[in-house]
Design an enzyme around this catalytic site. Structure first.
Site, PDB file in Angstrom:
ATOM      1  N   SER A  77       0.840  -1.197   0.000  1.00  8.36           N
ATOM      2  CA  SER A  77       0.000   0.000   0.000  1.00  8.36           C
ATOM      3  C   SER A  77       0.872   1.242   0.000  1.00  8.36           C
ATOM      4  O   SER A  77       1.965   1.252   0.581  1.00  8.36           O
ATOM      5  CB  SER A  77      -0.894   0.001   1.243  1.00  8.36           C
ATOM      6  OG  SER A  77      -1.576   1.230   1.388  1.00  8.36           O
ATOM      7  N   TYR A  84      -2.816  -1.725   9.969  1.00  4.93           N
ATOM      8  CA  TYR A  84      -2.825  -1.975   8.528  1.00  4.93           C
ATOM      9  C   TYR A  84      -1.466  -1.627   7.923  1.00  4.93           C
ATOM     10  O   TYR A  84      -0.880  -2.417   7.169  1.00  4.93           O
ATOM     11  CB  TYR A  84      -3.930  -1.150   7.878  1.00  4.93           C
ATOM     12  CG  TYR A  84      -3.982  -1.235   6.372  1.00  4.93           C
ATOM     13  CD1 TYR A  84      -4.538  -2.339   5.739  1.00  4.93           C
ATOM     14  CD2 TYR A  84      -3.486  -0.195   5.571  1.00  4.93           C
ATOM     15  CE1 TYR A  84      -4.600  -2.419   4.356  1.00  4.93           C
ATOM     16  CE2 TYR A  84      -3.547  -0.270   4.192  1.00  4.93           C
ATOM     17  CZ  TYR A  84      -4.109  -1.372   3.593  1.00  4.93           C
ATOM     18  OH  TYR A  84      -4.158  -1.454   2.217  1.00  4.93           O
TER      19      TYR A  84
END
Length: 251
Positions: A143, A156
């Site tokens: 990400s 995350y």
């Protein structure tokens, strides 16, 4: 890419989600056999509906919860007993959003279990077959949040950092067997993940202000990159991260 992956067996976690859905269809269009793991029944049903009749026999929908690790390991043992898995796409992720001090340890462990440990299990299951045949592709989905531009996503971001480290470690360790490992870092795509933002219009403006390409990304943008990394044409690329983000994060 039609026919470019004919005969390849693909293991894909999170395969029915916002970005996975289109990539799964594109892998099928390229001739691959796809073992699609996703726990969301409604999304699995939509994926099945969108699968062309001629490709349906090459799609194996596995409705599984990745936190049930014994069940996952048993299913993977069954799949690999038939023939090797050629491509592993570690994509599944959960993304709770709140201040770090509000997370219980159980919540932090759950994110790691889904986002990282499932990748460990899937890669470990596929590795012997890849090594024996001298060919394999592993793609980890990280990400652009690793750049540090977002708050309230600590577990995350931590999990994606772990996947980045594994990408480089696996690329170094597995390369001698003809196995490549790369990562893609998606930018801000209009998927269910955006629903965590309290101000949708403000968020879209934030995205467009940061991208150099002034349009929203589409699942096809992700799918094209993943299919390339899974192909013979990417055989000399390993240990790399490709940001598919409209020119947001530049290295």
């Amino acid at each position: 890419m039609s026919g470019a992956l004919t005969g390849r067996r693909v293991l894909y976690t999170g395969a029915s989600g916002g970005l996975g859905h289109q990539t799964t269809l594109d892998f099928l269009a390229a001739g691959a056999e796809v073992f699609a793991i996703d726990r969301d029944h409604s999304k699995n049903a939509r994926l099945l509906e969108d699968t062309p009749p001629g490709a349906a026999e090459r799609l194996h929908l596995l409705e599984m919860d990745l936190t049930d690790q014994p069940a996952l390991e048993a299913k993977l043992a069954e799949i690999t007993a038939e023939r090797p898995i050629d491509v592993v796409l570690n994509n599944a992720a959960i993304y709770p959003s709140k201040p770090f001090e509000d997370y219980a340890m159980e919540e932090l462990r759950a994110v790691h279990q889904v986002n990282v440990e499932s990748a460990l299990i899937c890669t470990r299951a596929a590795l012997p077959g890849m090594r024996a045949q001298g060919w394999g592709r592993i793609v980890n989905v990280t990400s652009i949040t690793l750049s540090g531009g977002w708050e309230n996503l600590a577990p995350y971001v931590q999990s994606k950092g772990a996947l980045l480290g594994l990408t480089r470690a696996w690329a170094r360790e597995f390369g001698k067997w003809g196995i490549t490992c790369n990562a893609i870092a998606p930018g801000a795509f209009p998927t269910d993940a955006e629903k965590i933002h309290p101000d949708p219009e403000g968020y879209v403006k934030f995205v467009m202000d940061h991208q150099s390409v002034k349009r929203r990304g589409t699942p096809h943008d992700i799918a094209a990159t993943i299919l390339f990394l899974a192909s013979d044409g990417a055989g000399f690329i390993s240990g790399q991260t490709i940001a598919v983000d409209g020119g947001w994060i530049m290295h």
